[in-house]
Design a protein around this motif. Structure first.
Motif, short mmCIF file in Angstrom:
data_model
loop_
_atom_site.label_atom_id
_atom_site.label_comp_id
_atom_site.label_asym_id
_atom_site.label_seq_id
_atom_site.Cartn_x
_atom_site.Cartn_y
_atom_site.Cartn_z
N MET A 108 0.85 -1.17 0.00
CA MET A 108 0.00 0.00 0.00
C MET A 108 0.90 1.24 0.00
N ALA A 109 0.54 2.21 -0.83
CA ALA A 109 1.27 3.48 -0.88
C ALA A 109 0.51 4.52 -0.05
N ILE A 110 1.24 5.26 0.74
CA ILE A 110 0.66 6.35 1.54
C ILE A 110 1.25 7.66 1.02
N ILE A 111 0.41 8.61 0.71
CA ILE A 111 0.86 9.93 0.28
C ILE A 111 0.50 10.90 1.39
N ARG A 112 1.47 11.29 2.17
CA ARG A 112 1.24 12.23 3.28
C ARG A 112 1.10 13.64 2.73
N ALA A 113 0.18 14.39 3.29
CA ALA A 113 -0.06 15.76 2.83
C ALA A 113 1.22 16.58 2.82
N LEU A 155 -1.69 13.54 -5.63
CA LEU A 155 -2.04 12.45 -4.72
C LEU A 155 -1.74 11.14 -5.43
N ALA A 156 -2.73 10.34 -5.75
CA ALA A 156 -2.47 9.06 -6.42
C ALA A 156 -2.02 9.30 -7.86
N ALA A 157 -1.01 8.54 -8.28
CA ALA A 157 -0.49 8.59 -9.65
C ALA A 157 0.46 7.41 -9.82
N PRO A 158 0.81 7.07 -11.05
CA PRO A 158 1.72 5.94 -11.24
C PRO A 158 3.02 6.06 -10.46
N SER A 159 3.60 7.25 -10.36
CA SER A 159 4.86 7.40 -9.62
C SER A 159 4.66 7.33 -8.10
N ARG A 160 3.40 7.34 -7.67
CA ARG A 160 3.10 7.28 -6.24
C ARG A 160 2.27 6.04 -5.90
N GLY A 161 2.41 4.98 -6.69
CA GLY A 161 1.83 3.69 -6.33
C GLY A 161 0.53 3.30 -6.99
N SER A 162 -0.07 4.15 -7.82
CA SER A 162 -1.35 3.82 -8.45
C SER A 162 -1.15 3.59 -9.94
N LYS A 163 -1.36 2.37 -10.38
CA LYS A 163 -1.18 2.05 -11.80
C LYS A 163 -2.35 2.52 -12.65
N GLY A 164 -3.55 2.61 -12.07
CA GLY A 164 -4.73 2.85 -12.89
C GLY A 164 -5.45 4.16 -12.68
N LEU A 165 -5.15 4.88 -11.60
CA LEU A 165 -5.94 6.07 -11.28
C LEU A 165 -5.03 7.21 -10.84
N CYS A 166 -5.42 8.42 -11.22
CA CYS A 166 -4.74 9.63 -10.76
C CYS A 166 -5.74 10.50 -10.01
N THR A 167 -5.31 11.06 -8.90
CA THR A 167 -6.12 12.02 -8.16
C THR A 167 -5.23 13.15 -7.70
N TRP A 168 -5.82 14.32 -7.58
CA TRP A 168 -5.10 15.46 -7.03
C TRP A 168 -6.08 16.41 -6.39
N LEU A 228 -11.02 21.53 -4.65
CA LEU A 228 -11.65 20.39 -5.32
C LEU A 228 -10.72 19.19 -5.26
N TYR A 229 -11.31 18.01 -5.40
CA TYR A 229 -10.56 16.81 -5.72
C TYR A 229 -10.89 16.47 -7.17
N VAL A 230 -9.88 15.97 -7.89
CA VAL A 230 -10.04 15.59 -9.28
C VAL A 230 -9.56 14.15 -9.43
N ALA A 231 -10.27 13.36 -10.24
CA ALA A 231 -9.89 11.97 -10.49
C ALA A 231 -10.00 11.68 -11.98
N ILE A 232 -9.04 10.87 -12.48
CA ILE A 232 -9.02 10.49 -13.88
C ILE A 232 -8.18 9.22 -14.02
N THR A 233 -8.42 8.48 -15.07
CA THR A 233 -7.63 7.28 -15.34
C THR A 233 -6.18 7.67 -15.64
#
Length: 123
Positions: free
Chosen positions: A1-6, A22-35, A99-104
């Motif tokens: 599990m990847a943890i992204i601390r604020a 936040l989530a991204a391939p370089s931060r442990g998420s292969k399929g989803l990006c969030t910021w 806002l939070y944003v999410a995308i593949t």
């Protein structure tokens, strides 16, 4: 599990807009990006663009406007922008909007001038 601390999340800045990766391939998420996105009060964006994947905007605070329809969104609202639909985000309010944003992961944006981008906050 990847943890992204604020405190450790990467920060990116464009005029009037601040991105917290936040989530991204370089931060442990292969399929989803969030910021997390902070849009300064009064920002009227002129950066219309399209994406090749659906993008979801979730408003935490403030009021933003999404084009092409000019829909206003407030806290608790969400918008799903289909792939290929033009996006332009503005904050017409007197306070910053969050806002939070999410995308593949792996998406490509196309700017109005035809140039393409893969933003660093989603890598």
């Amino acid at each position: 599990m990847a943890i992204i601390r604020a405190a450790d999340a990467p920060q990116f800045q464009l005029p009037g807009v601040h991105f917290t990766g936040l989530a991204a391939p370089s931060r442990g998420s292969k399929g989803l990006c969030t910021w997390r996105l902070r849009v300064e009060a009064g920002l009227r964006s002129d950066a219309a663009h399209t994406l090749d994947r659906d993008e979801i905007f979730m408003v935490l605070s403030g009021t933003v406007q999404l084009t092409p329809n000019g829909e206003k969104l407030g806290p608790g609202d969400a918008a799903v922008v289909p792939a290929g639909e033009e996006i332009q985000l503005s904050n017409l309010g007197e306070t910053d909007a969050e806002l939070y944003v999410a995308i593949t992961a792996g998406f490509t944006g196309t700017m109005a001038d035809g140039s393409t981008v893969q933003p660093p906050w989603a890598q």
